[in-house]
Scaffold this motif. Structure first.
Motif, short mmCIF file in Angstrom:
data_model
loop_
_atom_site.label_atom_id
_atom_site.label_comp_id
_atom_site.label_asym_id
_atom_site.label_seq_id
_atom_site.Cartn_x
_atom_site.Cartn_y
_atom_site.Cartn_z
N LEU A 68 -3.75 -3.08 14.22
CA LEU A 68 -3.09 -3.78 13.49
C LEU A 68 -2.01 -2.55 12.73
O LEU A 68 -0.62 -3.69 12.55
N GLY A 69 -2.37 -2.14 11.42
CA GLY A 69 -1.80 -1.00 10.90
C GLY A 69 -0.49 -0.91 12.00
O GLY A 69 0.46 -0.49 11.79
N VAL A 70 -0.56 0.14 13.43
CA VAL A 70 -0.10 0.90 13.36
C VAL A 70 1.39 -0.18 14.26
O VAL A 70 2.10 0.10 14.36
N ALA A 87 8.26 5.27 1.15
CA ALA A 87 8.48 4.89 -0.48
C ALA A 87 7.12 3.74 -0.30
O ALA A 87 6.11 3.71 -1.05
N ILE A 88 7.64 2.49 0.54
CA ILE A 88 6.53 1.43 0.57
C ILE A 88 5.26 1.75 1.74
O ILE A 88 4.53 1.70 0.58
N GLY A 89 4.90 2.73 1.92
CA GLY A 89 3.90 4.05 2.25
C GLY A 89 2.93 4.22 1.29
O GLY A 89 1.52 3.97 1.45
N TYR A 90 3.62 4.62 0.06
CA TYR A 90 3.22 4.34 -1.25
C TYR A 90 1.81 3.75 -1.49
O TYR A 90 1.27 3.85 -2.57
N VAL A 91 2.29 2.13 -0.89
CA VAL A 91 1.56 1.35 -1.63
C VAL A 91 -0.37 1.80 -0.75
O VAL A 91 -1.39 1.58 -1.66
N ASN A 92 -0.31 2.40 0.27
CA ASN A 92 -1.30 2.93 1.03
C ASN A 92 -2.57 3.83 -0.21
O ASN A 92 -3.43 3.72 -0.58
N CYS A 143 2.39 -5.30 4.98
CA CYS A 143 0.82 -4.90 5.67
C CYS A 143 -0.05 -4.19 6.22
O CYS A 143 -0.89 -3.72 5.86
N ALA A 144 0.84 -2.85 7.35
CA ALA A 144 0.52 -2.33 7.89
C ALA A 144 -0.38 -0.63 6.89
O ALA A 144 -0.99 -0.40 6.99
N ALA A 145 0.61 -0.95 5.44
CA ALA A 145 -0.03 -0.21 4.38
C ALA A 145 -1.79 -0.53 3.51
O ALA A 145 -2.68 0.25 4.01
N SER A 151 -8.70 1.28 6.88
CA SER A 151 -9.47 2.48 7.64
C SER A 151 -8.92 3.07 7.85
O SER A 151 -10.46 3.69 7.43
N TYR A 152 -8.87 4.10 6.77
CA TYR A 152 -9.10 5.67 5.94
C TYR A 152 -9.59 5.14 4.51
O TYR A 152 -11.32 6.30 4.66
N LEU A 153 -10.80 4.14 4.16
CA LEU A 153 -11.74 4.00 3.25
C LEU A 153 -13.14 4.08 4.51
O LEU A 153 -13.74 4.86 3.80
N ILE A 154 -12.67 3.51 5.44
CA ILE A 154 -13.49 3.21 6.42
C ILE A 154 -13.81 4.71 7.12
O ILE A 154 -15.70 5.45 7.01
N ALA A 155 -13.14 5.69 7.29
CA ALA A 155 -12.64 7.38 7.64
C ALA A 155 -13.82 8.26 6.70
O ALA A 155 -14.33 8.98 6.95
N LYS A 156 -13.77 7.66 5.15
CA LYS A 156 -14.33 8.78 4.09
C LYS A 156 -15.30 8.66 4.52
O LYS A 156 -16.99 9.59 4.27
#
Length: 286
Positions: A68-70, A87-92, A143-145, A151-156
């Motif tokens: 969904l993110g990509v 810049a918006i991606g910094y929400v991530n 929404c992507a962020a 996704s990154y939390l799961i990756a951790k």
């Protein structure tokens, strides 16, 4: 994380160059499909060994969220400037830092909480809701962020039980499978030049995810995430020099506010020599 940022900005430029000639889901599918062969030497032995059921569930959930993110990210890249996407991606990283503290027990000092608040103010300056109409590209990137943060939390968690290379290979495989039926529904025959650029984007993206997984394996997310803020500088330069994007002072101001807040908190903890980075666990593999 520094290498991650450089490779992701390069991929951003390629996707921006592709424009809207292909649907976002198709672009995303081809990017991951082209990247998948790079991980077959890692993926095939891992699949032969097998994984516990809960690890399979983690891989599947991450693949769905990243899918969904990509799609949202590819759509945003074709409709707003590189600097705005970045810049918006910094929400991530803000969401990742909050999630790591709430869900994983990583330490979140009061200085980090202030930095998060300042970063969110910076995001409001970038978006300027109420002062301008937010387009579909802005909403898609928001929404992507959020999807990428999850996704990154799961990756951790995944790299605590398997190698970073396996985690990235499984992410690439599951995202490719999830995107296939969506891309098929909107398929437009690509031109030969599309394939060349998407192949290069796939290489950059896959390499960036590997660098990021390596960083997650050896340091808390509250340490690794601030480095990603340097991407705004590179994305702004690339957008202005290559694509003729006009410099948006609000984007620079808001992004600079976020960069300053997170850089300050990182410097403060480094000056105090806080033991926030654990030693490398060589058992996780190279």
């Amino acid at each position: 994380m520094l290498a991650t940022g450089l490779t992701f900005v390069a991929m951003n430029g390629i996707v921006r160059h592709l424009g809207t000639g292909l649907p976002a889901a198709e672009n995303a599918f081809l990017r991951f499909a082209f990247g998948l062969p790079l991980f077959l030497p890692t993926l095939i032995p891992a699949l032969r060994r097998g994984f516990p059921r809960d690890l399979w569930a983690g891989f599947a959930l991450r693949g769905a969220l990243h899918c969904l993110g990509v799609i949202g990210w590819f759509y945003a890249m074709a409709h707003i400037s590189l600097a705005e996407v970045t810049a918006i991606g910094y929400v991530n990283p803000v969401l990742v830092t909050i999630g790591a503290a709430l869900l994983m027990g990583e330490r979140l000092s009061w200085r980090r909480m202030v930095a998060i608040g300042v970063a969110l103010v910076g995001m409001l300056i970038v978006l300027r809701p109420g002062l301008r109409a937010l387009g579909s590209g802005h909403l898609a990137q928001l929404c992507a962020a959020a999807m990428f943060a999850a996704s990154y939390l799961i990756a951790k968690r995944l790299v605590e039980r398997t190698s970073p290379a396996v985690a990235v290979a499984m992410m690439t495989a599951t995202v490719t499978l999830a995107l296939a039926p969506i891309a098929a529904a909107v398929w437009v025959p690509p031109e030969p030049w599309h394939y060349r650029w998407l192949l290069l984007a796939a290489g950059m993206g896959s390499l960036g995810h590997y660098f990021m997984a390596r960083a997650f394996a050896v340091a808390p997310m509250t340490v690794t995430q601030p480095v990603t803020f340097l991407q705004l500088i590179w994305a702004s330069l690339l957008g202005t020099i290559v694509f003729g994007d006009q410099v948006d002072l609000f984007v620079i101001l808001g992004g600079g506010l976020m960069i300053g807040a997170v850089s300050y908190i990182t410097w403060r903890e480094a000056a105090r020599r806080s033991p926030i980075t654990p030693p490398i666990d060589v058992a996780k593999g190279a």
